[in-house]
Design a protein around this motif. Structure first.
Motif, PDB file in Angstrom:
ATOM      1  N   GLU A  71      20.807  11.298  92.921  1.00 46.43           N
ATOM      2  CA  GLU A  71      21.421  10.485  91.881  1.00 46.43           C
ATOM      3  C   GLU A  71      21.571  11.239  90.560  1.00 46.43           C
ATOM      4  OE1 GLU A  71      19.155   6.954  91.485  1.00 46.43           O
ATOM      5  OE2 GLU A  71      19.704   6.162  93.456  1.00 46.43           O
ATOM      6  N   TYR A  72      20.573  12.063  90.186  1.00 42.23           N
ATOM      7  CA  TYR A  72      20.572  12.707  88.870  1.00 42.23           C
ATOM      8  C   TYR A  72      20.809  14.209  88.929  1.00 42.23           C
ATOM      9  CZ  TYR A  72      18.431   8.271  87.558  1.00 42.23           C
ATOM     10  OH  TYR A  72      18.175   6.940  87.381  1.00 42.23           O
ATOM     11  N   TRP A  73      21.491  14.650  89.950  1.00 41.65           N
ATOM     12  CA  TRP A  73      21.698  16.101  90.067  1.00 41.65           C
ATOM     13  C   TRP A  73      22.582  16.650  88.942  1.00 41.65           C
ATOM     14  CZ3 TRP A  73      26.540  18.183  90.618  1.00 41.65           C
ATOM     15  CH2 TRP A  73      27.573  17.275  90.905  1.00 41.65           C
ATOM     16  N   PHE A  74      23.578  15.863  88.514  1.00 41.98           N
ATOM     17  CA  PHE A  74      24.490  16.379  87.497  1.00 41.98           C
ATOM     18  C   PHE A  74      23.819  16.505  86.113  1.00 41.98           C
ATOM     19  CE2 PHE A  74      27.867  15.821  84.331  1.00 41.98           C
ATOM     20  CZ  PHE A  74      28.677  16.913  84.678  1.00 41.98           C
ATOM     21  N   PRO A  75      23.085  15.475  85.614  1.00 43.74           N
ATOM     22  CA  PRO A  75      22.409  15.676  84.329  1.00 43.74           C
ATOM     23  C   PRO A  75      21.390  16.793  84.364  1.00 43.74           C
ATOM     24  CG  PRO A  75      22.526  13.347  84.860  1.00 43.74           C
ATOM     25  CD  PRO A  75      22.953  14.086  86.080  1.00 43.74           C
ATOM     26  N   ILE A  76      20.689  16.910  85.530  1.00 45.98           N
ATOM     27  CA  ILE A  76      19.700  17.997  85.630  1.00 45.98           C
ATOM     28  C   ILE A  76      20.396  19.353  85.552  1.00 45.98           C
ATOM     29  CG2 ILE A  76      18.014  19.066  87.174  1.00 45.98           C
ATOM     30  CD1 ILE A  76      17.354  16.243  88.156  1.00 45.98           C
ATOM     31  N   MET A  77      21.522  19.455  86.190  1.00 45.65           N
ATOM     32  CA  MET A  77      22.261  20.728  86.167  1.00 45.65           C
ATOM     33  C   MET A  77      22.755  21.034  84.754  1.00 45.65           C
ATOM     34  SD  MET A  77      25.504  21.881  88.500  1.00 45.65           S
ATOM     35  CE  MET A  77      26.600  20.737  87.668  1.00 45.65           C
ATOM     36  N   CYS A  78      23.221  20.009  84.034  1.00 51.03           N
ATOM     37  CA  CYS A  78      23.689  20.235  82.667  1.00 51.03           C
ATOM     38  C   CYS A  78      22.542  20.681  81.750  1.00 51.03           C
ATOM     39  CB  CYS A  78      24.311  18.952  82.128  1.00 51.03           C
ATOM     40  SG  CYS A  78      25.876  18.511  82.940  1.00 51.03           S
ATOM     41  N   ALA A  79      21.370  20.036  81.930  1.00 52.96           N
ATOM     42  CA  ALA A  79      20.222  20.430  81.117  1.00 52.96           C
ATOM     43  C   ALA A  79      19.828  21.871  81.397  1.00 52.96           C
ATOM     44  CB  ALA A  79      19.053  19.488  81.383  1.00 52.96           C
ATOM     45  N   CYS A  80      19.846  22.242  82.670  1.00 54.07           N
ATOM     46  CA  CYS A  80      19.522  23.642  83.002  1.00 54.07           C
ATOM     47  C   CYS A  80      20.544  24.600  82.392  1.00 54.07           C
ATOM     48  CB  CYS A  80      19.476  23.812  84.519  1.00 54.07           C
ATOM     49  SG  CYS A  80      18.109  22.887  85.295  1.00 54.07           S
ATOM     50  N   PHE A  81      21.806  24.199  82.360  1.00 51.54           N
ATOM     51  CA  PHE A  81      22.847  25.049  81.789  1.00 51.54           C
ATOM     52  C   PHE A  81      22.637  25.238  80.275  1.00 51.54           C
ATOM     53  CE2 PHE A  81      27.126  25.561  79.984  1.00 51.54           C
ATOM     54  CZ  PHE A  81      27.510  26.749  80.609  1.00 51.54           C
ATOM     55  N   VAL A  82      22.293  24.147  79.602  1.00 59.51           N
ATOM     56  CA  VAL A  82      22.061  24.241  78.159  1.00 59.51           C
ATOM     57  C   VAL A  82      20.861  25.121  77.854  1.00 59.51           C
ATOM     58  CG1 VAL A  82      21.397  22.931  76.113  1.00 59.51           C
ATOM     59  CG2 VAL A  82      23.128  22.023  77.658  1.00 59.51           C
ATOM     60  N   VAL A  83      19.796  24.982  78.685  1.00 59.16           N
ATOM     61  CA  VAL A  83      18.615  25.823  78.478  1.00 59.16           C
ATOM     62  C   VAL A  83      18.957  27.284  78.694  1.00 59.16           C
ATOM     63  CG1 VAL A  83      16.308  26.346  79.357  1.00 59.16           C
ATOM     64  CG2 VAL A  83      17.007  23.977  79.013  1.00 59.16           C
ATOM     65  N   ALA A  84      19.789  27.560  79.709  1.00 57.96           N
ATOM     66  CA  ALA A  84      20.172  28.948  79.976  1.00 57.96           C
ATOM     67  C   ALA A  84      20.961  29.531  78.810  1.00 57.96           C
ATOM     68  CB  ALA A  84      20.981  29.019  81.268  1.00 57.96           C
TER      69      ALA A  84
END
Length: 377
Positions: A71-84
């Protein structure tokens, strides 16, 4: 023969007893084993059920984790992208020089601090204090705007009024003032500031039109209300010429004003009118000649020294009778000290008058009491 049979029987019994005990022990052992096995199977069953429940819980947790990730794969991916991106900026940031443009600011001009004097608080002042024909008092004055002013009569607060935008106030009660003497003053209750001036009021017994209002200021007195019929405000009740060479004049006038005496236009002396409108004073003069005409002027002066009223009295000096005594009628506000000063030159001679009139307490004399004044050369 008999003994052998007995022994054999006992052996058989022993063998039979042992066999019976062994069988009973085996039966008990079998029963214990059966019971133990039953219990073991129950415990084993409970353990198996618990293992199954744990396996089910683990499976369900795996399912929920998979569902959360699904369900939350997209927000998690966006957060990881911002951290990167943040890590990249921190590690590989290019240090470029920053130019700071400073405007030309003139040097400040330092001015000396001006000392501000504290604002003076205005004292309440009187504009008008009078007694109307019905005996009611009217007090008008001014002070700071939108403040409370208390009116004091004989040092007692009788009312508190609120000033308007111009700082004006008026006090006019419906009740009459009783006859007597009063001193009116003001106090600003908000600032706790008292009036520098006060007003003396004289209220007569019969006619309120004869009331007197006198402003008592530091630079002199000022009449706010003069009695009607000013010609009657100065009266002379008695003029005595004593054998000791003194003239004593008594009369009535406006309270707290000054009365002066001249003999043949020569200044003799003056006295202040009491709160009860009485005055009296004595002065030394040269011996008056019998049969010669003399002129006496009694003048009433205002606060500036101007003459308000003048009474002129001409008389021909008669021959002296040789009597050394005269008589004086006590008036309200009199004391033996003042009477002695007027007739005998010194107030400390009051005991002479007291002894002559059999007065035991010199502090107790009464209005309309007739005193004999012993006069000596």
């Amino acid at each position: 023969m008999t003994k052998k049979q007995t022994t054999k029987r006992s052996t058989d019994e022993m063998i039979n007893g042992a066999v019976d005990r062994q069988q009973s022990w085996l039966s008990n052992r079998r029963a214990f084993t059966r019971a133990f096995l039953r219990r073991f199977n129950v415990f084993n069953k409970h353990e198996n059920e618990q293992k199954q429940e744990k396996q089910k819980a683990v499976a369900e947790s795996h399912r929920t984790n998979k569902s959360v990730l699904a369900e939350y794969w997209f927000p998690i991916m966006c957060a990881c992208f911002v951290v990167a991106i943040a890590v990249f900026v921190m590690l590989f940031k290019i240090n470029t020089p920053v130019k700071v443009i400073v405007p030309n600011i003139p040097e400040p001009i330092i001015k000396p601090v001006e000392k501000t004097e504290p604002v003076a608080v205005d004292n309440p002042t009187f504009d008008l204090v009078r007694i109307d024909k019905m005996g009611n008092i009217v007090v008008a004055g001014r002070t700071q705007s939108e403040t409370n002013v208390s009116i004091l009569i004989n040092k007692k607060v009788v009312a508190t009024e609120h000033t308007n935008a111009k700082g004006e106030f008026v006090y006019s009660p419906a009740s009459k003032l009783k006859p007597g003497n009063y001193v009116v003053s003001l106090i600003d209750t908000d600032k706790d500031v008292k009036s520098k001036d006060s007003v003396f009021l004289y209220v007569p017994e019969n006619d309120y039109s004869k009331s007197v209002s006198l402003l008592m200021a530091e630079d002199g007195n000022k009449i706010l209300q003069a009695p009607e019929g000013a010609a009657k405000d100065l009266t002379v009740s008695k003029i005595d010429y004593l054998s000791n060479g003194r003239i004593v004049v008594t009369g009535r006038a406006i309270p707290r004003l000054r009365v002066s005496l001249t003999l043949n236009d020569k200044y003799i002396g003056s006295a202040r009118v009491s709160d009860y409108r009485n005055f009296g004073f004595g002065a030394d003069v040269k011996k008056l000649q019998s049969g010669k005409e003399y002129k006496i002027n009694i003048r009433l002066h205002d606060d500036e020294g101007k003459t308000i009223e003048n009474i002129e009295h001409k008389f021909i000096m008669p021959e002296m009778t040789g009597c050394d005594d005269t008589f004086y009628t006590v008036r309200r506000g009199d004391s033996l000290w003042v009477i002695s000063r007027n007739f005998l030159r010194k107030g400390v001679l009051f005991s002479v008058i007291a002894d002559c009139n059999d007065i035991k307490n010199p502090d107790l004399i009464f209005p309309k009491q007739v005193l004999q004044i012993p006069v000596t050369d």
